[in-house]
Design an enzyme around this catalytic site. Structure first.
Site, short mmCIF file in Angstrom:
data_model
loop_
_atom_site.label_atom_id
_atom_site.label_comp_id
_atom_site.label_asym_id
_atom_site.label_seq_id
_atom_site.Cartn_x
_atom_site.Cartn_y
_atom_site.Cartn_z
N PRO A 1 50.29 -36.55 31.71
CA PRO A 1 51.87 -36.10 31.88
C PRO A 1 52.91 -36.18 30.97
CG PRO A 1 51.25 -38.25 32.96
CD PRO A 1 49.88 -37.73 32.12
N GLU B 1 46.53 -45.88 32.75
CA GLU B 1 47.73 -45.49 32.30
C GLU B 1 47.57 -44.72 30.96
OE1 GLU B 1 51.02 -46.61 32.95
OE2 GLU B 1 49.85 -46.84 34.86
N ARG C 1 39.34 -17.02 32.86
CA ARG C 1 39.56 -15.69 33.41
C ARG C 1 40.03 -14.57 32.39
NH1 ARG C 1 44.66 -14.53 35.06
NH2 ARG C 1 44.31 -13.28 36.84
N ASP D 1 49.47 -9.48 35.75
CA ASP D 1 49.80 -11.03 36.39
C ASP D 1 51.23 -11.43 36.24
OD1 ASP D 1 46.89 -11.23 36.98
OD2 ASP D 1 46.82 -12.62 35.31
N1 ADE Z 1 47.11 -36.85 34.39
C1 ADE Z 1 47.87 -37.49 35.19
N2 ADE Z 1 48.91 -36.59 35.48
C2 ADE Z 1 48.69 -35.26 34.70
C3 ADE Z 1 49.41 -34.04 34.63
N3 ADE Z 1 50.47 -33.94 35.51
N4 ADE Z 1 49.07 -33.38 33.82
C4 ADE Z 1 47.80 -33.56 33.17
N5 ADE Z 1 47.16 -34.81 33.02
C5 ADE Z 1 47.58 -35.73 33.99
#
Ligand code: ADE
Length: 242
Positions: free
Chosen positions: A85, A112, A150, A165
């Site tokens: 994230p 984590e 794709r 697209d």
């Molecule tokens: N792992 C946990 N959350 C994530 C996200 N938003 N994007 C990619 N991998 C992740």
């Protein structure tokens, strides 16, 4: 293209046995392997995680199993993409870039996340699916693999071409209608039944612009817009050209 995923839950990737990605695999356009990096742990209990130095909540993935797995199953890979994230947010442009590669490796984190040395030495791209936190990287990796595969040559037939697209034109796609021409009193816009192709093109362009302005005005800043587009946007929003 060859895609290798390193994950603690390789079974989750059975979802990619189906639909268009599944067909691409069966037709040999995609070579796909999901590997459990726990199998590469030299720890006698197969451990892959440990406490963070300095304290704090949660566990981290240790370097050894992931380094050994990559060096064994993807030793020549030039692109190793970590799901996190804290990465750059995934988008269509990245899918287009990745679709030109011969080999991609996806690392799926849990807990984590990864020991920083994995990022520093192995990983070439840190990518996030969006501004939210998942329980692990698997669903993110599957999404990104789907969006990339794709775009490979001949994976989508003519009937499902990706040229129009959303995002590939820089705008959201216009609305679509099929038969019947009237359903429960709801009519298909007359222009689509008119057979007038230039009018249809114009209507579609305007609907794309309208939808993008309403839902994703941020996209308009980078979308290639003609004078005519700008005039139309101005007419519906009071936006000025500059
Ligand atoms: N792992 C946990 N959350 C994530 C996200 N938003 N994007 C990619 N991998 C992740």
């Amino acid at each position: 293209m060859k895609v290798t995923v390193l994950s603690l839950f390789p079974e989750m990737f059975e979802a990619l046995d189906h639909s268009i990605v599944g067909r691409a695999r069966r037709e040999g356009r995609l070579q796909f392997e999901a590997v459990n990096f726990r199998d590469y742990s030299t720890n006698k209990h197969g451990n892959v995680d440990d406490y963070p130095y300095g304290g704090g909540a949660g566990m981290l993935l240790t370097p050894q199993p992931i380094f050994d797995a990559v060096e064994t199953v993807a030793k020549d890979a030039k692109r190793i993409i970590a799901m996190t994230p804290t990465g750059r947010r995934f988008n269509q442009k990245m899918a287009e870039e990745w679709a030109k590669e011969e080999e991609l490796v996806f690392l799926c984190g849990h807990y984590e996340g990864f020991d920083q040395r994995i990022h520093d030495v192995l990983v070439t791209d840190e990518v996030s699916l969006g501004d939210f936190v998942l329980t692990g990287g698997e669903l993110a990796a599957m999404t990104m693999i789907d969006a990339t595969v794709r775009l490979l040559p001949d994976v989508l037939g003519q009937a499902a071409s990706h040229e129009d697209d959303s995002f590939s034109t820089g705008l959201l796609e216009y609305p679509h209608y099929t038969r019947p021409a009237e359903f429960r009193g709801m009519k298909v816009p007359d222009v689509l039944l008119s057979g007038n192709h230039s009018k249809i093109e114009e209507w579609r362009r305007q609907e794309s612009l309208k939808r993008t302005l309403e839902r994703r005005p941020d996209l308009l800043e980078n979308a290639p817009l003609s004078e005519r587009d700008l005039l139309f946007l101005k007419s519906i929003s009071g936006l000025s050209k500059d």
